[in-house]
Design a protein around this motif. Sequence first.
Motif, PDB file in Angstrom:
ATOM      1  N   CYS A   7       0.681  -1.204   0.073  1.00  0.00           N
ATOM      2  CA  CYS A   7       0.019  -0.014   0.143  1.00  0.00           C
ATOM      3  C   CYS A   7       0.845   1.334  -0.117  1.00  0.00           C
ATOM      4  N   CYS A   8       2.089   1.049   0.374  1.00  0.00           N
ATOM      5  CA  CYS A   8       3.085   2.440   0.420  1.00  0.00           C
ATOM      6  C   CYS A   8       3.843   2.233  -0.820  1.00  0.00           C
ATOM      7  N   LYS A   9       3.601   1.420  -1.744  1.00  0.00           N
ATOM      8  CA  LYS A   9       4.079   1.320  -3.231  1.00  0.00           C
ATOM      9  C   LYS A   9       5.597   1.029  -3.232  1.00  0.00           C
ATOM     10  N   TYR A  10       5.914   0.217  -2.154  1.00  0.00           N
ATOM     11  CA  TYR A  10       7.317  -0.264  -2.232  1.00  0.00           C
ATOM     12  C   TYR A  10       7.431  -1.571  -2.980  1.00  0.00           C
ATOM     13  N   SER A  11       8.557  -2.054  -3.528  1.00  0.00           N
ATOM     14  CA  SER A  11       8.860  -3.181  -4.371  1.00  0.00           C
ATOM     15  C   SER A  11       8.620  -4.586  -3.480  1.00  0.00           C
ATOM     16  N   LYS A  12       8.476  -5.647  -4.020  1.00  0.00           N
ATOM     17  CA  LYS A  12       8.181  -7.025  -3.731  1.00  0.00           C
ATOM     18  C   LYS A  12       9.451  -7.332  -3.034  1.00  0.00           C
ATOM     19  N   THR A  13      10.741  -6.697  -3.449  1.00  0.00           N
ATOM     20  CA  THR A  13      11.949  -7.279  -2.752  1.00  0.00           C
ATOM     21  C   THR A  13      12.328  -6.418  -1.463  1.00  0.00           C
TER      22      THR A  13
ATOM     23  N   PRO B 165      10.632  -6.289   1.630  1.00  0.00           N
ATOM     24  CA  PRO B 165      10.581  -6.919   3.014  1.00  0.00           C
ATOM     25  C   PRO B 165      11.792  -7.775   3.179  1.00  0.00           C
ATOM     26  N   ALA B 166      12.290  -8.369   2.167  1.00  0.00           N
ATOM     27  CA  ALA B 166      13.656  -9.000   2.333  1.00  0.00           C
ATOM     28  C   ALA B 166      14.639  -8.307   2.633  1.00  0.00           C
ATOM     29  N   LYS B 167      14.722  -7.050   2.273  1.00  0.00           N
ATOM     30  CA  LYS B 167      15.704  -6.131   2.570  1.00  0.00           C
ATOM     31  C   LYS B 167      15.826  -5.521   3.901  1.00  0.00           C
TER      32      LYS B 167
ATOM     33  N   LEU C 194      -4.156 -17.950  -0.249  1.00  0.00           N
ATOM     34  CA  LEU C 194      -3.348 -17.099  -0.775  1.00  0.00           C
ATOM     35  C   LEU C 194      -3.604 -15.757   0.156  1.00  0.00           C
ATOM     36  N   ALA C 195      -4.470 -15.348   0.874  1.00  0.00           N
ATOM     37  CA  ALA C 195      -4.660 -14.557   1.720  1.00  0.00           C
ATOM     38  C   ALA C 195      -3.779 -14.330   2.998  1.00  0.00           C
ATOM     39  N   ALA C 196      -3.114 -15.586   3.105  1.00  0.00           N
ATOM     40  CA  ALA C 196      -2.017 -15.544   4.056  1.00  0.00           C
ATOM     41  C   ALA C 196      -0.646 -15.605   3.691  1.00  0.00           C
ATOM     42  N   GLN C 197      -0.277 -15.698   2.368  1.00  0.00           N
ATOM     43  CA  GLN C 197       0.836 -15.887   1.893  1.00  0.00           C
ATOM     44  C   GLN C 197       1.683 -14.478   2.114  1.00  0.00           C
ATOM     45  N   GLY C 198       3.171 -14.517   2.115  1.00  0.00           N
ATOM     46  CA  GLY C 198       3.779 -13.361   2.426  1.00  0.00           C
ATOM     47  C   GLY C 198       4.600 -13.664   3.719  1.00  0.00           C
ATOM     48  N   TYR C 199       5.068 -12.256   4.316  1.00  0.00           N
ATOM     49  CA  TYR C 199       5.921 -12.315   5.267  1.00  0.00           C
ATOM     50  C   TYR C 199       5.147 -11.983   6.660  1.00  0.00           C
TER      51      TYR C 199
END
Length: 243
Positions: A156-162, A164-166, A186-191
């Motif tokens: 929502c803050c327009k950051y790239s997919k990479t 969170p890893a950073k 799918l709703a639970a996928q991510g960090y």
Amino acid sequence: MRVDQLLNPVPEGERENWASVVTTVPQPQAQLPLPPPRAAYQSPRPKGQKQPKDAPIFRKGEPKGAVIFPPHEASDDDEELKEKHKLFQVYPMGEIVDYCHHIPYSSDKKTFLTKTGRDAFEVFQYTFKLPGEDKEYAVMWDYNIGLVRITPFFKCCKYSKTTPAKVLNGNPGLREISHSITGGALAAQGYWMPFECAKAVAATFCYNVRHALTPLFGKDFLDICIHPAHPSYGNFKIDQSII
């Protein structure tokens, strides 16, 4: 760093005198009482609109186990915060506590089960939209153990997919206590990140959506968010003592 310093940044030439900001968040120690639902504060969910595959499922139900991390709804007399929630189209306003959801963990990677001893998430959830936009963002957290799905905050803050890893790489020890969910619902996928860490990280870059995150983090989140003009804004660095 005082709140007035965050909200009233100093001129550019004086920034070298600013101390680096560290965000500390108290850790809940015991089960907290659930707030009563406020039906009159409910916002209608649009009907007839096609939902994306990763949209959260809203069904009323009873929580399973101890609710250590309850939602923080706007109080009846807090008209200003309720207006902000309406601006962000928070759903379901005033009734988040009624919509708990059980999400089985079914990824081929068994690291979550190994680290936590759990095979599912027990979550509270709600959605919000940025003013003037149609895209919906889901906020989700495990009310038993406090894990927070942080991926939507970056989106929502327009950051790239990479990004969170950073964030994990930039805070030693954070990766070891966080979880990357790649299978199952799918709703639970991510960090997913521990509550205190998620709150501290979000405070470094979520100033513009801070009101939309108070049902999760509490109203004090408004005070700890770093202003975009502050030199530490967007550096994702948090106090090592939180980790």
